[in-house]
Design a protein around this motif. Structure first.
Motif, short mmCIF file in Angstrom:
data_model
loop_
_atom_site.label_atom_id
_atom_site.label_comp_id
_atom_site.label_asym_id
_atom_site.label_seq_id
_atom_site.Cartn_x
_atom_site.Cartn_y
_atom_site.Cartn_z
N TRP A 121 15.07 39.00 53.62
CA TRP A 121 13.90 38.50 53.20
C TRP A 121 13.34 39.21 51.20
CZ3 TRP A 121 10.54 34.90 54.93
CH2 TRP A 121 10.50 34.53 55.80
N ASN A 122 14.57 40.18 51.53
CA ASN A 122 14.75 40.58 50.07
C ASN A 122 15.03 40.08 49.22
OD1 ASN A 122 14.39 42.53 48.01
ND2 ASN A 122 15.80 43.97 48.77
N MET A 123 14.43 38.99 48.12
CA MET A 123 14.67 38.68 47.62
C MET A 123 14.27 38.29 45.65
SD MET A 123 13.74 34.86 49.40
CE MET A 123 13.97 34.54 50.91
N ALA A 180 5.27 38.61 50.05
CA ALA A 180 6.44 38.92 50.94
C ALA A 180 7.79 39.66 50.57
CB ALA A 180 6.23 37.97 52.37
N THR A 181 8.49 38.59 49.47
CA THR A 181 9.84 38.86 49.27
C THR A 181 10.21 39.51 48.22
OG1 THR A 181 9.71 36.42 47.73
CG2 THR A 181 10.59 36.01 50.15
N THR A 182 9.13 39.65 47.22
CA THR A 182 8.92 40.39 45.92
C THR A 182 8.61 41.89 46.25
OG1 THR A 182 7.49 39.70 44.88
CG2 THR A 182 9.46 38.98 44.25
N LEU A 225 4.62 33.83 49.75
CA LEU A 225 5.70 33.89 50.06
C LEU A 225 6.57 35.23 48.72
CD1 LEU A 225 7.35 30.62 50.19
CD2 LEU A 225 7.90 32.86 51.22
N ALA A 237 9.12 43.18 51.83
CA ALA A 237 10.43 43.55 52.26
C ALA A 237 10.87 44.21 51.55
CB ALA A 237 10.92 41.91 51.96
N GLN A 291 12.46 47.67 53.40
CA GLN A 291 13.63 48.14 53.53
C GLN A 291 14.28 49.26 52.48
OE1 GLN A 291 16.14 44.71 51.50
NE2 GLN A 291 18.22 45.53 52.09
#
Ligand SMILES: [Zn+2]
Length: 218
Positions: free
Chosen positions: A148-150, A106-108, A103, A111, A115
């Motif tokens: 998803w960009n967190m 993927a998110t930091t 996660l 994504a 993007q």
């Protein structure tokens, strides 16, 4: 008195209450609001393709810095340890936290990289290429990738960890943490100018060989 809507008018649907409104041209700085719920429909700002491209390229540099340099260093009894974002994720994987590790990656990392890449492709097509090419797919990809960009949530978690760790060790904030904070600011600015409405306005302006200018959503 409200003028009746005819087929000659361009229409826009309120994103809050689905009311169909007329899409009227605005002066610079003005904003159009929904007459039923009051939501801001669109705003006429000074955003341009060049501004969006500059924000996107700055975000690329910050993302590279975020992934290349240490986030922070911990010093305990003369022993100093530092870690990068990728190394932190891989350490979680080694400790058995596989889902959390994936996660984080993927998110930091993935994504935000995807993007920004899609945003740069989109802007380069409008700025340097044939703006009449299909822009729908990259625009939809942007909308899909955005949740998803967190990086902001990661930053928040990191700050909470810093507060808790400061009683246990000496902490030196690394360049990647400053890059992360800057990336949040530039990503938000890019998102605010790279709206579907602006993309279509810029593409139409490029097709008409006129100076590309757009509007900014509030
Ligand atoms: Zn509304």
């Amino acid at each position: 008195m409200i003028a009746p809507i005819t087929s000659a008018h361009k229409l826009i649907v309120c994103h809050e209450c689905d009311l169909i409104c007329m899409d009227l041209p605005l002066a610079t700085g003005e904003a159009a609001s929904c007459p039923r719920c009051g939501a801001t429909l669109y705003r006429n700002g000074s955003a341009s393709v060049d501004l969006a491209l500059a924000l996107a390229l700055t975000s690329v540099i910050l993302l590279l810095l975020l992934n290349s340099f240490p986030l922070l260093s911990l010093k305990v009894q003369q022993v100093t340890r530092d870690t990068t974002l990728l190394r932190a994720a891989l350490t979680m994987w080694d400790d058995g936290m596989h889902l959390l590790s994936l996660l984080v990656i993927a998110t930091t990392m993935l994504a935000p990289a995807m993007q920004i890449s899609v945003a740069i492709y989109l802007l380069c097509v409008i700025r340097f290429g044939d703006a009449s090419r299909a822009l729908g797919a990259p625009l939809r990809a942007l909308q899909t990738l955005r949740p998803w960009n967190m990086v902001e949530i990661f930053m928040l978690g990191l700050l909470v960890s810093l507060v808790k760790l400061q009683h246990m060790a000496d902490i030196v904030i690394g360049p990647a943490l400053w890059s992360c904070a800057s990336l949040i600011f530039f990503s938000a600015a890019l998102t605010s100018v790279l709206t579907p409405r602006n993309v279509w306005l810029w593409a139409r302006a490029a097709d008409n060989k006129t100076a590309p200018t757009g509007v900014t959503h509030g």
